[in-house]
Design a protein around this motif. Structure first.
Motif, PDB file in Angstrom:
ATOM      1  N   UNK A  80     -31.289  23.422 -32.058  1.00 59.91           N
ATOM      2  CA  UNK A  80     -32.048  23.804 -30.872  1.00 59.91           C
ATOM      3  C   UNK A  80     -31.989  22.641 -29.892  1.00 59.91           C
ATOM      4  N   UNK A  81     -31.240  22.817 -28.824  1.00 61.99           N
ATOM      5  CA  UNK A  81     -31.188  21.824 -27.759  1.00 61.99           C
ATOM      6  C   UNK A  81     -32.297  22.131 -26.769  1.00 61.99           C
ATOM      7  N   UNK A  82     -33.186  21.159 -26.565  1.00 61.49           N
ATOM      8  CA  UNK A  82     -34.347  21.362 -25.699  1.00 61.49           C
ATOM      9  C   UNK A  82     -34.254  20.420 -24.514  1.00 61.49           C
ATOM     10  N   UNK A  83     -34.137  20.970 -23.334  1.00 61.94           N
ATOM     11  CA  UNK A  83     -34.047  20.197 -22.103  1.00 61.94           C
ATOM     12  C   UNK A  83     -35.259  20.450 -21.211  1.00 61.94           C
ATOM     13  N   UNK A  84     -35.456  19.579 -20.248  1.00 62.42           N
ATOM     14  CA  UNK A  84     -36.562  19.712 -19.287  1.00 62.42           C
ATOM     15  C   UNK A  84     -37.880  19.963 -20.014  1.00 62.42           C
ATOM     16  N   UNK A  85     -38.133  19.154 -21.006  1.00 60.58           N
ATOM     17  CA  UNK A  85     -39.321  19.359 -21.826  1.00 60.58           C
ATOM     18  C   UNK A  85     -40.596  19.131 -21.027  1.00 60.58           C
ATOM     19  N   UNK A  86     -41.599  19.917 -21.381  1.00 62.97           N
ATOM     20  CA  UNK A  86     -42.903  19.873 -20.718  1.00 62.97           C
ATOM     21  C   UNK A  86     -43.977  19.582 -21.768  1.00 62.97           C
ATOM     22  N   UNK A  87     -45.117  19.034 -21.349  1.00 59.62           N
ATOM     23  CA  UNK A  87     -46.201  18.795 -22.325  1.00 59.62           C
ATOM     24  C   UNK A  87     -46.581  20.059 -23.098  1.00 59.62           C
ATOM     25  N   UNK A  88     -46.429  21.221 -22.466  1.00 57.60           N
ATOM     26  CA  UNK A  88     -46.754  22.484 -23.126  1.00 57.60           C
ATOM     27  C   UNK A  88     -45.798  22.816 -24.269  1.00 57.60           C
ATOM     28  N   UNK A  89     -44.694  22.101 -24.378  1.00 58.13           N
ATOM     29  CA  UNK A  89     -43.756  22.304 -25.481  1.00 58.13           C
ATOM     30  C   UNK A  89     -44.170  21.553 -26.739  1.00 58.13           C
ATOM     31  N   UNK A  90     -45.208  20.746 -26.640  1.00 55.06           N
ATOM     32  CA  UNK A  90     -45.697  20.009 -27.797  1.00 55.06           C
ATOM     33  C   UNK A  90     -46.147  20.967 -28.885  1.00 55.06           C
ATOM     34  N   UNK A  91     -45.558  20.814 -30.077  1.00 52.99           N
ATOM     35  CA  UNK A  91     -45.843  21.730 -31.184  1.00 52.99           C
ATOM     36  C   UNK A  91     -45.077  21.270 -32.416  1.00 52.99           C
ATOM     37  N   UNK A  92     -45.397  21.891 -33.533  1.00 48.64           N
ATOM     38  CA  UNK A  92     -44.551  21.783 -34.717  1.00 48.64           C
ATOM     39  C   UNK A  92     -43.517  22.901 -34.623  1.00 48.64           C
ATOM     40  N   UNK A  93     -42.257  22.532 -34.757  1.00 43.46           N
ATOM     41  CA  UNK A  93     -41.162  23.489 -34.642  1.00 43.46           C
ATOM     42  C   UNK A  93     -40.641  23.846 -36.036  1.00 43.46           C
ATOM     43  N   UNK A  94     -40.546  25.153 -36.292  1.00 49.02           N
ATOM     44  CA  UNK A  94     -40.141  25.654 -37.590  1.00 49.02           C
ATOM     45  C   UNK A  94     -38.806  26.388 -37.490  1.00 49.02           C
TER      46      UNK A  94
END
Length: 125
Positions: A80-94
């Motif tokens: 999973x390539x994650x770009x332009x990350x935002x504070x709302x993306x903060x989480x545990x990713x499964x």
């Protein structure tokens, strides 16, 4: 039985990027659907992305255009390539996988048989 192990999480500033990896063992995943969910504190698990065994991809609305899911069947891995990350993306990713792909309900947690332990992603503002 399939085991999934995620890696690549960490702390990043808003606007930055992270690349998550998921290694599968116990079975070849070439004919499995693969995906990612996330769970932020105090919230329900949320669908992020999925890729079918014929490489069709689907994304949650909140990550569309910023995240990209891909797979390498030879290595038994999904990314999973994650770009332009935002504070709302903060989480545990499964990382998730299943032999079946439910085209009308892939975004539901109950459609996925196997789950990894998760990796923490924290985006600072």
């Amino acid at each position: 039985q399939v085991q999934l192990v995620e890696s690549g999480g960490g702390l990043v500033q808003a606007g930055g990027s992270l690349h998550l990896s998921c290694t599968a063992s116990g079975s070849a995943i070439s004919t499995y659907a693969m995906g990612w969910f996330r769970q932020a504190p105090g919230k329900e698990r949320e669908f992020v992305a999925t890729i079918t065994w014929f490489d069709y991809t689907y994304y949650g609305n909140s990550v569309k255009g910023r995240f990209t899911i891909s797979r390498d069947n030879a290595k038994n891995m999904v990314y999973l390539q994650m770009n332009s990350l935002e504070p709302e993306d903060t989480a545990v990713y499964y990382c998730v996988t299943d032999r079946s792909f439910y085209s009308g309900s892939y975004y539901l947690t109950r459609r996925w048989s196997y789950w990894g332990q998760g990796t923490q992603v924290t985006v600072s503002s």
